[in-house]
Scaffold this active site. Structure first.
Site, PDB file in Angstrom:
ATOM      1  N   THR A  72      37.233 -18.291  64.585  1.00  0.00           N
ATOM      2  CA  THR A  72      36.043 -19.040  64.171  1.00  0.00           C
ATOM      3  C   THR A  72      36.408 -20.469  63.774  1.00  0.00           C
ATOM      4  O   THR A  72      35.747 -21.431  64.190  1.00  0.00           O
ATOM      5  CB  THR A  72      35.342 -18.315  63.008  1.00  0.00           C
ATOM      6  OG1 THR A  72      34.758 -17.105  63.511  1.00  0.00           O
ATOM      7  CG2 THR A  72      34.238 -19.186  62.414  1.00  0.00           C
ATOM      8  N   CYS A 324      30.770  -9.678  64.384  1.00  0.00           N
ATOM      9  CA  CYS A 324      30.169 -10.788  63.642  1.00  0.00           C
ATOM     10  C   CYS A 324      28.640 -10.715  63.628  1.00  0.00           C
ATOM     11  O   CYS A 324      27.994 -11.362  62.813  1.00  0.00           O
ATOM     12  CB  CYS A 324      30.620 -12.117  64.246  1.00  0.00           C
ATOM     13  SG  CYS A 324      32.395 -12.402  64.111  1.00  0.00           S
TER      14      CYS A 324
END
Length: 378
Positions: A72, A324
Protein backbone atom coordinates in the site's frame (compact mmCIF):
# COMPACT_ATOMS: atom_id res chain seq x y z
CA UNK A 1 -9.47 -30.78 13.07
CA UNK A 2 -7.76 -30.33 9.71
CA UNK A 3 -6.38 -26.92 8.84
CA UNK A 4 -6.18 -26.16 5.14
CA UNK A 5 -5.02 -22.67 4.25
CA UNK A 6 -6.04 -21.52 0.76
CA UNK A 7 -5.95 -17.75 1.27
CA UNK A 8 -2.38 -17.07 0.20
CA UNK A 9 -3.25 -14.00 -1.87
CA UNK A 10 -4.23 -12.33 1.40
CA UNK A 11 -1.10 -13.36 3.25
CA UNK A 12 1.25 -16.31 3.51
CA UNK A 13 2.77 -18.36 6.28
CA UNK A 14 6.27 -17.09 7.10
CA UNK A 15 8.94 -19.50 5.88
CA UNK A 16 11.58 -20.78 8.34
CA UNK A 17 14.37 -18.81 6.66
CA UNK A 18 12.48 -15.53 7.09
CA UNK A 19 11.53 -16.31 10.69
CA UNK A 20 15.17 -17.02 11.54
CA UNK A 21 16.27 -13.74 9.93
CA UNK A 22 13.65 -11.78 11.89
CA UNK A 23 14.78 -13.32 15.18
CA UNK A 24 18.43 -12.61 14.45
CA UNK A 25 17.64 -8.98 13.59
CA UNK A 26 15.76 -8.56 16.87
CA UNK A 27 18.26 -10.28 19.12
CA UNK A 28 21.71 -9.94 17.48
CA UNK A 29 21.95 -7.22 14.81
CA UNK A 30 19.46 -5.00 16.65
CA UNK A 31 21.35 -1.71 16.31
CA UNK A 32 20.12 1.29 14.36
CA UNK A 33 21.67 1.14 10.85
CA UNK A 34 22.41 4.87 11.11
CA UNK A 35 24.40 4.52 14.37
CA UNK A 36 28.17 4.93 14.09
CA UNK A 37 29.23 2.02 16.30
CA UNK A 38 29.78 -1.72 15.85
CA UNK A 39 26.15 -2.71 16.35
CA UNK A 40 25.06 0.03 13.97
CA UNK A 41 27.54 -1.18 11.35
CA UNK A 42 26.29 -4.76 11.77
CA UNK A 43 22.72 -3.59 11.28
CA UNK A 44 23.73 -1.58 8.21
CA UNK A 45 25.40 -4.67 6.77
CA UNK A 46 22.24 -6.72 7.40
CA UNK A 47 20.18 -4.02 5.65
CA UNK A 48 22.56 -4.05 2.70
CA UNK A 49 22.20 -7.82 2.45
CA UNK A 50 18.41 -7.64 2.54
CA UNK A 51 18.37 -4.97 -0.18
CA UNK A 52 20.63 -7.11 -2.37
CA UNK A 53 18.37 -10.14 -1.84
CA UNK A 54 15.25 -8.24 -2.90
CA UNK A 55 17.08 -6.73 -5.87
CA UNK A 56 18.29 -10.16 -7.00
CA UNK A 57 14.71 -11.48 -6.96
CA UNK A 58 13.80 -8.67 -9.39
CA UNK A 59 16.99 -8.88 -11.48
CA UNK A 60 17.56 -5.28 -10.38
CA UNK A 61 20.37 -3.25 -8.86
CA UNK A 62 20.36 -2.79 -5.06
CA UNK A 63 20.30 1.00 -5.48
CA UNK A 64 17.01 0.65 -7.37
CA UNK A 65 15.25 -0.78 -4.29
CA UNK A 66 13.50 1.57 -1.86
CA UNK A 67 12.19 -0.18 1.24
CA UNK A 68 8.68 0.64 2.50
CA UNK A 69 6.18 -0.80 4.95
CA UNK A 70 4.40 -2.81 2.23
CA UNK A 71 2.42 -2.76 -0.99
CA UNK A 72 0.00 0.00 0.00
CA UNK A 73 2.74 2.47 0.87
CA UNK A 74 4.74 1.57 -2.23
CA UNK A 75 1.72 2.09 -4.48
CA UNK A 76 0.92 5.45 -2.87
CA UNK A 77 4.54 6.56 -3.20
CA UNK A 78 4.64 5.51 -6.86
CA UNK A 79 1.33 7.06 -7.91
CA UNK A 80 1.55 10.35 -6.03
CA UNK A 81 5.31 10.63 -6.50
CA UNK A 82 5.09 10.12 -10.27
CA UNK A 83 2.14 12.48 -10.70
CA UNK A 84 3.86 15.24 -8.76
CA UNK A 85 7.17 14.80 -10.56
CA UNK A 86 5.58 14.93 -14.02
CA UNK A 87 2.60 17.25 -13.56
CA UNK A 88 4.21 20.01 -15.63
CA UNK A 89 4.45 17.66 -18.61
CA UNK A 90 0.82 16.57 -18.81
CA UNK A 91 -2.32 15.74 -16.87
CA UNK A 92 -3.56 12.34 -18.11
CA UNK A 93 -3.13 9.15 -16.09
CA UNK A 94 -4.14 5.72 -17.36
CA UNK A 95 -5.02 2.83 -15.04
CA UNK A 96 -7.59 0.04 -14.87
CA UNK A 97 -10.92 -0.26 -13.09
CA UNK A 98 -9.77 -3.37 -11.21
CA UNK A 99 -6.66 -2.10 -9.45
CA UNK A 100 -6.05 -2.58 -5.75
CA UNK A 101 -7.63 0.15 -3.54
CA UNK A 102 -4.12 1.45 -2.77
CA UNK A 103 -3.98 2.53 -6.42
CA UNK A 104 -7.64 3.37 -7.06
CA UNK A 105 -8.09 5.65 -4.05
CA UNK A 106 -4.94 7.69 -4.83
CA UNK A 107 -6.28 8.01 -8.38
CA UNK A 108 -9.52 9.42 -7.07
CA UNK A 109 -7.56 11.92 -5.01
CA UNK A 110 -5.54 12.95 -8.06
CA UNK A 111 -8.79 13.55 -9.96
CA UNK A 112 -9.76 16.02 -7.23
CA UNK A 113 -6.45 17.78 -7.88
CA UNK A 114 -7.31 18.25 -11.55
CA UNK A 115 -5.67 15.21 -13.18
CA UNK A 116 -7.59 13.31 -15.84
CA UNK A 117 -7.70 9.60 -14.95
CA UNK A 118 -8.74 7.01 -17.53
CA UNK A 119 -9.95 3.71 -16.04
CA UNK A 120 -9.67 0.87 -18.54
CA UNK A 121 -12.50 -1.66 -18.19
CA UNK A 122 -11.58 -5.36 -18.29
CA UNK A 123 -13.50 -8.07 -20.12
CA UNK A 124 -15.40 -10.79 -18.22
CA UNK A 125 -12.24 -12.74 -17.42
CA UNK A 126 -10.30 -9.68 -16.26
CA UNK A 127 -8.20 -9.01 -19.35
CA UNK A 128 -7.18 -5.62 -20.75
CA UNK A 129 -6.50 -5.43 -24.48
CA UNK A 130 -3.59 -3.86 -26.33
CA UNK A 131 -6.04 -1.74 -28.28
CA UNK A 132 -7.44 -0.22 -25.09
CA UNK A 133 -3.98 0.84 -24.02
CA UNK A 134 -3.04 2.27 -27.41
CA UNK A 135 -6.27 4.28 -27.53
CA UNK A 136 -5.93 5.59 -23.96
CA UNK A 137 -2.27 6.64 -23.89
CA UNK A 138 -1.58 9.95 -25.64
CA UNK A 139 1.10 12.64 -25.61
CA UNK A 140 -0.44 14.19 -22.49
CA UNK A 141 -0.11 10.97 -20.46
CA UNK A 142 2.32 11.22 -17.53
CA UNK A 143 1.63 7.92 -15.75
CA UNK A 144 0.37 4.46 -16.61
CA UNK A 145 -0.30 2.35 -13.50
CA UNK A 146 -1.30 -1.27 -13.97
CA UNK A 147 -1.11 -4.39 -11.83
CA UNK A 148 0.83 -7.34 -13.21
CA UNK A 149 -1.64 -9.91 -11.86
CA UNK A 150 -5.11 -9.19 -10.55
CA UNK A 151 -5.47 -10.15 -6.90
CA UNK A 152 -9.04 -11.48 -7.14
CA UNK A 153 -9.27 -13.40 -10.42
CA UNK A 154 -5.60 -13.89 -11.32
CA UNK A 155 -5.72 -12.32 -14.77
CA UNK A 156 -2.30 -11.37 -16.16
CA UNK A 157 -2.24 -7.81 -17.45
CA UNK A 158 -0.26 -6.69 -20.52
CA UNK A 159 2.49 -4.57 -18.99
CA UNK A 160 4.70 -4.97 -22.06
CA UNK A 161 1.90 -3.53 -24.17
CA UNK A 162 1.64 -0.62 -21.73
CA UNK A 163 5.30 0.18 -22.37
CA UNK A 164 4.70 -0.10 -26.12
CA UNK A 165 1.71 2.26 -25.90
CA UNK A 166 3.80 4.86 -24.04
CA UNK A 167 6.60 4.62 -26.59
CA UNK A 168 4.23 4.75 -29.55
CA UNK A 169 2.53 7.90 -28.26
CA UNK A 170 5.90 9.46 -27.38
CA UNK A 171 4.33 10.20 -24.00
CA UNK A 172 6.33 11.50 -21.01
CA UNK A 173 4.67 8.81 -18.90
CA UNK A 174 6.25 6.68 -16.24
CA UNK A 175 5.10 3.06 -16.13
CA UNK A 176 4.19 1.79 -12.65
CA UNK A 177 3.39 -1.89 -12.10
CA UNK A 178 1.78 -3.19 -8.92
CA UNK A 179 3.45 -6.62 -8.84
CA UNK A 180 2.37 -7.62 -5.34
CA UNK A 181 0.54 -10.73 -6.61
CA UNK A 182 3.10 -11.51 -9.32
CA UNK A 183 6.31 -11.22 -7.31
CA UNK A 184 7.92 -14.62 -6.76
CA UNK A 185 5.47 -16.24 -9.19
CA UNK A 186 6.53 -14.74 -12.53
CA UNK A 187 9.92 -13.63 -13.84
CA UNK A 188 9.34 -9.87 -13.70
CA UNK A 189 12.70 -8.23 -14.60
CA UNK A 190 11.27 -4.67 -14.54
CA UNK A 191 14.40 -2.91 -15.74
CA UNK A 192 14.56 -5.02 -18.89
CA UNK A 193 10.88 -4.48 -19.70
CA UNK A 194 10.82 -0.71 -19.53
CA UNK A 195 9.06 -0.60 -16.17
CA UNK A 196 9.95 2.55 -14.23
CA UNK A 197 8.33 1.73 -10.88
CA UNK A 198 7.33 -1.64 -9.45
CA UNK A 199 5.64 -2.48 -6.16
CA UNK A 200 6.42 -5.70 -4.26
CA UNK A 201 5.50 -6.96 -0.81
CA UNK A 202 7.01 -9.35 1.73
CA UNK A 203 4.01 -11.10 3.23
CA UNK A 204 2.83 -12.48 -0.13
CA UNK A 205 6.04 -14.51 -0.57
CA UNK A 206 6.30 -16.12 2.90
CA UNK A 207 8.01 -13.13 4.47
CA UNK A 208 6.81 -11.08 7.46
CA UNK A 209 4.17 -8.37 7.29
CA UNK A 210 5.24 -4.74 7.50
CA UNK A 211 7.85 -4.83 4.74
CA UNK A 212 7.73 -4.02 1.05
CA UNK A 213 9.70 -2.26 -1.61
CA UNK A 214 9.37 0.05 -4.56
CA UNK A 215 11.66 -0.58 -7.50
CA UNK A 216 12.65 2.78 -8.98
CA UNK A 217 14.55 2.33 -12.22
CA UNK A 218 17.94 4.03 -12.29
CA UNK A 219 17.60 7.58 -13.64
CA UNK A 220 13.88 7.86 -12.80
CA UNK A 221 12.84 10.65 -10.43
CA UNK A 222 9.66 10.74 -8.36
CA UNK A 223 8.68 13.19 -5.64
CA UNK A 224 8.99 12.18 -2.00
CA UNK A 225 5.84 11.99 0.11
CA UNK A 226 7.48 12.13 3.55
CA UNK A 227 10.48 13.97 4.94
CA UNK A 228 12.80 13.18 7.80
CA UNK A 229 16.18 11.64 8.49
CA UNK A 230 17.33 10.91 4.97
CA UNK A 231 17.01 7.12 4.94
CA UNK A 232 16.24 5.35 1.64
CA UNK A 233 17.89 8.18 -0.29
CA UNK A 234 15.33 10.65 1.14
CA UNK A 235 12.52 8.92 -0.76
CA UNK A 236 11.19 7.10 2.30
CA UNK A 237 12.89 8.45 5.43
CA UNK A 238 12.52 6.98 8.89
CA UNK A 239 14.36 4.37 10.93
CA UNK A 240 14.24 1.14 8.98
CA UNK A 241 12.04 -1.73 10.25
CA UNK A 242 15.04 -4.03 10.40
CA UNK A 243 13.47 -7.32 11.55
CA UNK A 244 10.77 -7.20 8.86
CA UNK A 245 13.20 -6.10 6.15
CA UNK A 246 15.72 -8.81 7.01
CA UNK A 247 12.88 -11.35 6.92
CA UNK A 248 11.80 -9.96 3.55
CA UNK A 249 15.28 -10.40 2.16
CA UNK A 250 15.53 -13.95 3.50
CA UNK A 251 12.16 -14.83 1.96
CA UNK A 252 13.41 -13.55 -1.40
CA UNK A 253 16.57 -15.63 -1.10
CA UNK A 254 14.45 -18.71 -0.27
CA UNK A 255 12.16 -18.40 -3.31
CA UNK A 256 12.12 -21.65 -5.31
CA UNK A 257 12.64 -21.87 -9.05
CA UNK A 258 9.85 -19.75 -10.54
CA UNK A 259 9.04 -21.97 -13.51
CA UNK A 260 9.08 -25.22 -11.56
CA UNK A 261 6.77 -23.82 -8.89
CA UNK A 262 4.45 -22.33 -11.50
CA UNK A 263 4.04 -25.77 -13.06
CA UNK A 264 3.33 -27.34 -9.67
CA UNK A 265 0.71 -24.71 -8.85
CA UNK A 266 -0.84 -25.15 -12.31
CA UNK A 267 -1.38 -28.83 -11.48
CA UNK A 268 -3.19 -27.85 -8.28
CA UNK A 269 -5.33 -25.38 -10.21
CA UNK A 270 -6.27 -28.04 -12.79
CA UNK A 271 -7.03 -30.51 -10.01
CA UNK A 272 -9.43 -28.10 -8.32
CA UNK A 273 -11.07 -27.06 -11.59
CA UNK A 274 -11.76 -30.73 -12.38
CA UNK A 275 -13.38 -31.26 -9.00
CA UNK A 276 -15.45 -28.08 -9.30
CA UNK A 277 -16.68 -29.16 -12.73
CA UNK A 278 -18.56 -31.95 -10.96
CA UNK A 279 -20.54 -29.36 -8.97
CA UNK A 280 -23.19 -27.86 -11.28
CA UNK A 281 -23.94 -25.03 -8.84
CA UNK A 282 -20.37 -23.69 -9.08
CA UNK A 283 -19.20 -21.24 -11.72
CA UNK A 284 -15.52 -20.36 -12.19
CA UNK A 285 -14.84 -16.64 -12.63
CA UNK A 286 -11.11 -16.82 -13.35
CA UNK A 287 -10.14 -17.17 -17.00
CA UNK A 288 -8.33 -20.20 -18.37
CA UNK A 289 -5.31 -17.98 -19.00
CA UNK A 290 -5.20 -16.54 -15.46
CA UNK A 291 -2.19 -17.05 -13.20
CA UNK A 292 -2.92 -20.46 -11.61
CA UNK A 293 -2.14 -19.26 -8.09
CA UNK A 294 -5.63 -17.69 -7.97
CA UNK A 295 -8.99 -19.34 -8.68
CA UNK A 296 -12.18 -17.31 -8.21
CA UNK A 297 -15.53 -19.11 -8.17
CA UNK A 298 -19.19 -18.45 -7.39
CA UNK A 299 -20.87 -21.02 -5.16
CA UNK A 300 -24.54 -21.51 -5.94
CA UNK A 301 -26.99 -19.29 -4.06
CA UNK A 302 -24.97 -19.16 -0.83
CA UNK A 303 -23.69 -15.74 0.19
CA UNK A 304 -19.92 -15.62 0.32
CA UNK A 305 -19.66 -14.77 4.03
CA UNK A 306 -22.03 -17.60 4.93
CA UNK A 307 -19.97 -20.11 2.96
CA UNK A 308 -16.72 -18.69 4.38
CA UNK A 309 -18.04 -19.29 7.89
CA UNK A 310 -19.10 -22.83 7.00
CA UNK A 311 -15.69 -23.64 5.53
CA UNK A 312 -13.87 -22.01 8.44
CA UNK A 313 -15.69 -24.12 11.04
CA UNK A 314 -14.29 -27.13 9.19
CA UNK A 315 -10.74 -25.81 9.12
CA UNK A 316 -10.66 -24.60 5.53
CA UNK A 317 -9.65 -21.00 4.95
CA UNK A 318 -10.36 -19.09 1.74
CA UNK A 319 -11.56 -15.53 1.13
CA UNK A 320 -14.32 -13.68 -0.65
CA UNK A 321 -11.83 -11.42 -2.46
CA UNK A 322 -9.26 -8.86 -1.42
CA UNK A 323 -8.67 -8.83 2.33
CA UNK A 324 -8.55 -5.03 2.14
CA UNK A 325 -12.20 -4.93 1.00
CA UNK A 326 -13.34 -6.35 4.37
CA UNK A 327 -16.47 -7.96 2.96
CA UNK A 328 -17.62 -5.15 0.65
CA UNK A 329 -18.91 -6.15 -2.79
CA UNK A 330 -15.96 -6.77 -5.07
CA UNK A 331 -15.15 -3.82 -7.33
CA UNK A 332 -13.08 -6.21 -9.45
CA UNK A 333 -15.96 -8.59 -10.22
CA UNK A 334 -18.21 -5.56 -10.70
CA UNK A 335 -15.75 -4.18 -13.26
CA UNK A 336 -15.85 -7.57 -15.02
CA UNK A 337 -19.59 -7.06 -15.47
CA UNK A 338 -20.65 -10.16 -13.53
CA UNK A 339 -24.23 -10.27 -12.22
CA UNK A 340 -24.72 -9.37 -8.58
CA UNK A 341 -25.72 -12.90 -7.59
CA UNK A 342 -22.39 -14.24 -8.84
CA UNK A 343 -20.47 -11.45 -7.13
CA UNK A 344 -22.25 -11.95 -3.83
CA UNK A 345 -21.46 -15.69 -3.80
CA UNK A 346 -17.86 -15.40 -4.99
CA UNK A 347 -14.96 -17.09 -3.21
CA UNK A 348 -11.24 -16.82 -3.92
CA UNK A 349 -8.96 -19.80 -3.53
CA UNK A 350 -5.26 -18.93 -3.66
CA UNK A 351 -2.42 -21.43 -3.60
CA UNK A 352 1.18 -21.50 -2.38
CA UNK A 353 4.01 -23.99 -2.51
CA UNK A 354 2.83 -25.68 0.68
CA UNK A 355 -0.57 -26.70 -0.75
CA UNK A 356 -1.38 -30.17 -2.06
CA UNK A 357 -3.94 -31.98 -4.21
CA UNK A 358 -5.38 -33.34 -0.97
CA UNK A 359 -6.14 -29.73 0.02
CA UNK A 360 -8.05 -29.29 -3.24
CA UNK A 361 -10.05 -32.47 -2.66
CA UNK A 362 -10.91 -31.47 0.91
CA UNK A 363 -12.02 -27.99 -0.16
CA UNK A 364 -14.22 -29.34 -2.96
CA UNK A 365 -15.80 -31.90 -0.63
CA UNK A 366 -16.60 -29.41 2.11
CA UNK A 367 -17.82 -26.86 -0.46
CA UNK A 368 -20.23 -29.49 -1.78
CA UNK A 369 -21.43 -30.17 1.77
CA UNK A 370 -21.91 -26.45 2.28
CA UNK A 371 -23.93 -26.07 -0.88
CA UNK A 372 -26.14 -29.01 0.06
CA UNK A 373 -26.65 -27.84 3.65
CA UNK A 374 -26.89 -24.07 3.22
CA UNK A 375 -29.00 -23.99 0.07
CA UNK A 376 -31.46 -26.37 1.71
CA UNK A 377 -31.60 -24.07 4.75
CA UNK A 378 -32.16 -21.13 2.44
Amino acid sequence: MQQIYLDNSSTTRVCPEAADAVLKAMTETFGNPSSLHALGFAAQQALTTARAQVAAALSAKPEEITFTSGGTESNNLAVFGAAEARRKRGSRIVTTAMEHPSVLLPMQELEKQGFEVVYLKPDQTGNISTQQLFEAVNQDTILVSMMAVNNEVGSILPIDDARAAIDRAKAPALLHVDAVQAFGKLNLRPGRRGVDLMTVSSHKIHGPKGAGALFVRKGVHIAARTFGGGQERNLRPGTEAMPALCGFGAACAALPDTEAELQAIARLNRCLREKLAALPEVMVNSGDDALPYVLNLSAGRVKAQTMLNFLSTRGIYVSSGSACAKGARSHVLTALGLPHERIDTALRVSFCRYNTEEDCAAFAQVLQEGLRTLQKAD
